[in-house]
Design a protein around this motif. Structure first.
Motif, mmCIF file in Angstrom:
data_model
loop_
_atom_site.group_PDB
_atom_site.id
_atom_site.type_symbol
_atom_site.label_atom_id
_atom_site.label_comp_id
_atom_site.label_asym_id
_atom_site.label_seq_id
_atom_site.Cartn_x
_atom_site.Cartn_y
_atom_site.Cartn_z
ATOM 1 N N LYS A 284 0.832 -1.202 0.000
ATOM 2 C CA LYS A 284 0.000 0.000 0.000
ATOM 3 C C LYS A 284 0.870 1.257 0.000
ATOM 4 O O LYS A 284 0.602 2.219 -0.731
ATOM 5 C CB LYS A 284 -0.920 -0.011 1.220
ATOM 6 C CG LYS A 284 -1.832 1.197 1.317
ATOM 7 C CD LYS A 284 -2.722 1.107 2.557
ATOM 8 C CE LYS A 284 -3.620 2.327 2.678
ATOM 9 N NZ LYS A 284 -4.474 2.251 3.902
ATOM 10 N N ALA A 285 1.922 1.228 0.813
ATOM 11 C CA ALA A 285 2.841 2.365 0.870
ATOM 12 C C ALA A 285 3.556 2.550 -0.461
ATOM 13 O O ALA A 285 3.726 3.676 -0.940
ATOM 14 C CB ALA A 285 3.854 2.161 1.991
ATOM 15 N N ALA A 286 3.974 1.439 -1.083
ATOM 16 C CA ALA A 286 4.671 1.516 -2.369
ATOM 17 C C ALA A 286 3.767 2.109 -3.447
ATOM 18 O O ALA A 286 4.199 2.949 -4.247
ATOM 19 C CB ALA A 286 5.147 0.129 -2.789
ATOM 20 N N LYS A 287 2.498 1.678 -3.451
ATOM 21 C CA LYS A 287 1.554 2.211 -4.425
ATOM 22 C C LYS A 287 1.345 3.706 -4.228
ATOM 23 O O LYS A 287 1.302 4.485 -5.189
ATOM 24 C CB LYS A 287 0.223 1.457 -4.298
ATOM 25 C CG LYS A 287 -0.816 1.879 -5.326
ATOM 26 C CD LYS A 287 -2.094 1.065 -5.160
ATOM 27 C CE LYS A 287 -3.140 1.499 -6.177
ATOM 28 N NZ LYS A 287 -4.414 0.726 -6.022
ATOM 29 N N PHE A 288 1.227 4.115 -2.969
ATOM 30 C CA PHE A 288 1.016 5.538 -2.666
ATOM 31 C C PHE A 288 2.244 6.355 -3.045
ATOM 32 O O PHE A 288 2.124 7.497 -3.498
ATOM 33 C CB PHE A 288 0.707 5.697 -1.179
ATOM 34 C CG PHE A 288 -0.045 6.942 -0.841
ATOM 35 C CD1 PHE A 288 -1.427 6.962 -0.840
ATOM 36 C CD2 PHE A 288 0.627 8.116 -0.526
ATOM 37 C CE1 PHE A 288 -2.128 8.114 -0.538
ATOM 38 C CE2 PHE A 288 -0.063 9.281 -0.219
ATOM 39 C CZ PHE A 288 -1.447 9.277 -0.223
#
Length: 563
Positions: A284-288
């Motif tokens: 999720k952090a990588a996508k954001f």
């Protein structure tokens, strides 16, 4: 490798981390509300005994001549019986004083406070300081209890449980019918400040890459200072102490919405076998952050980290087996810091530094009313000077060294506070100026001692050492309200005591070796050798050899933090 490598791949401080960090840092504000609101909740206005002739709604002001005639010098806890002669003049009917049956308070500065409502004056005045002391007892208990619970059940559930308890008991303190229920509620609030801040601090720091953690830690404290100053804004608009307590508590409700935003600590998930949940948060952090990192790549990085830890553990187990015939492995304890002369000397100096930093910081923060003048202005300035102190640390800690900053700040604080105590009352502006210089400097000391201490302790006993220093430091936090009561003897006496302690700590800190650009100390042996004038090997006390291998791999945590 492992999680730190993942953070680097995500970006040391990417968009996702910045948002989570900011949201977490904001929780420092209500923590400051509760820790420092005692200045207004337990404000001590001037008072006098109600004379028999005073009506029920009598004001505090009396003609100077009548005040001198009715009360003993510098004591308004008793009064002389007065009568009126034929000319309308008052006179004493006896030189024996009478006990007060009712008090009249000066409402020019405070409409009311817990002190005025519970009549914590005269023979009960020690109860006001005791209430603040019990709050700090709660902070101590909370750091122990909530720290252990967060390690067992996770950071997120304990963070929100602390928030709920804080809001409940914050409101209870505002409606408490008498002193003891109020103090008990404040003790519970004090405990939850540790649960909220320390757990949030750990989550925030774990979201930041290694190269940014110094800045991240300092900026969290700036939010605490912002909350410090905002407390005065609440006090300016809310004059009733009960509504003030409730008003400072209700903002905690806002942070309940974090439940659907703030993730669980990835490090905690990984260390407790919840790898799939950890990977989802990282993805999720990588996508954001708009970073490409596949699940397979994540698995490889995390597996490498795990295998590295397993290799370290196996190596440690092998080394331990060769050194002992028993099946038990030594666990780190405070005794390891006190067994050897050089480590013992450094540990005792560090403990003394922590005692002084905590006592002086909270003592000054709670004693702005003793400076005279406008309490609100003094309070805001006392919070505002912390910001430049933290900025100074960001600019100098990695350039000038930890020892020079710690000693310099301690000495400046000591000199400033002693000069503040010695200023004549006619130079009030100088009294406040020197006191604020002392506050700025002790804030810088507090920010430095945590980092400096963690670098003095070897890795194998770092957590134990920092935890012990934190617990020892709470003693002066508990005693600070009692020291502030010395102002009854002489208003400047607390500042003289704090200044003397800071000066002593500044000089004693010169006994510690500099740690800037020095390799991390891993073993007890390295910790004992570090800073010794003469390099001697294993035998540091008669017949005792020193452990060369780590007792256990531990990391420093946030338990030593001032909040």
């Amino acid at each position: 490798m492992g999680y730190d490598e993942v953070i680097t791949q995500l970006g040391d401080f990417g968009r996702y981390q910045k948002i989570i960090y900011l949201l977490i840092a904001l929780t420092s504000i209500p923590v400051a509300f509760h820790k420092l609101a005692g200045v207004f909740l337990l404000a001590k206005p001037d008072f006098r005994c109600a004379l028999p002739s005073d009506p029920a709604n009598a004001s505090y002001e009396l003609p100077a001549q009548l005040m001198e005639l009715a009360y003993p010098a510098k004591d308004t806890c008793e009064y002389y019986q007065l009568d009126v002669d034929v000319n309308g003049s008052y006179y004493r009917t006896s030189n024996d004083t009478q006990k007060c049956s009712r008090f009249i308070f000066d409402q020019s500065k405070y409409q009311n406070s817990a002190v005025t409502e519970f009549e914590l004056i005269c023979g009960r005045q020690f109860l006001a300081a005791s209430s603040d002391s019990m709050f700090m007892v709660g902070v101590l208990l909370g750091s122990i209890i909530f720290g252990q619970l967060s390690d067992k059940y996770g950071r997120k559930p304990i963070f929100f449980a602390s928030l709920v308890i804080q809001v409940i008991f914050g409101v209870v303190a505002g409606v408490a019918p008498e002193y003891f229920s109020y103090t008990l509620a404040r003790l519970m609030v004090g405990a939850t400040t540790s649960g909220v801040f320390l757990v949030a601090y750990v989550i925030a720091m774990e979201m930041v890459g290694p190269s940014k953690r110094l800045y991240a830690g300092i900026f969290v404290m700036m939010f605490f200072s912002l909350g410090y100053m905002l407390t005065a804004v609440f006090a300016y608009f809310i004059h009733d102490w009960r509504w003030l307590q409730i008003g400072l508590t209700l903002p905690g409700l806002i942070f309940m919405g974090y439940y659907w935003i703030i993730p669980e600590s990835v490090r905690w998930l990984l260390s407790n076998g919840h790898k799939e949940r950890a990977i989802k948060i990282i993805q999720k952090a990588a996508k954001f952050n708009r970073v490409e990192i596949t699940k397979e790549a994540l698995m490889v990085l995390l597996d490498e980290g795990e295998s590295g830890k397993q290799e370290e553990k196996q190596k440690l187990d092998t080394e331990t087996e060769t050194e002992t015939d028993t099946e038990t492995v030594n666990t780190p304890s405070v005794w390891d810091l006190l067994r050897y002369p050089n480590l013992r000397r450094k540990t005792l100096v560090i403990f003394f530094d922590w005692l002084v930093c905590t006592g002086v910081y909270y003592g000054l923060s709670w004693s702005t009313g003793n400076l005279g003048g406008n309490v609100l202005v003094n309070y805001v300035i006392s919070g505002a000077v912390e910001i430049p102190a933290y900025c100074l640390l960001l600019l100098t800690l990695n350039r000038w060294g930890r020892r020079s900053i710690l000693c310099g700040c301690m000495l400046v604080a000591g000199i400033g506070l002693i000069l503040s105590a010695l200023m004549p009352s006619s130079l009030h502006w100088l009294t406040v100026t020197f006191a604020m210089i002392g506050k700025l400097a002790i804030t810088g000391s507090y920010g430095t001692v945590y980092l400096f201490s963690s670098e003095q302790f070897p890795t194998v006993v770092r957590t134990v050492g920092m935890g012990a220093a934190s617990m020892v430091s709470r003693l002066t936090g508990i005693l600070a309200p009692q020291l502030n009561d010395l102002a009854i003897i002489w208003p400047a006496l607390p500042f003289l005591v704090y200044g003397s302690l800071a000066l002593a700590a500044g000089f004693v800190s010169l006994l510690l070796p500099e740690t800037l650009n020095k390799p991390t100390l891993e073993t007890i042996a390295e910790g004992e050798r570090f800073g010794r004038k003469q390099s001697k090997d294993l035998y540091v006390e008669t017949g005792k050899s020193m452990e060369e291998q780590p007792l256990n791999r531990v990391l420093a945590n946030g338990n030593g933090h001032k909040c």
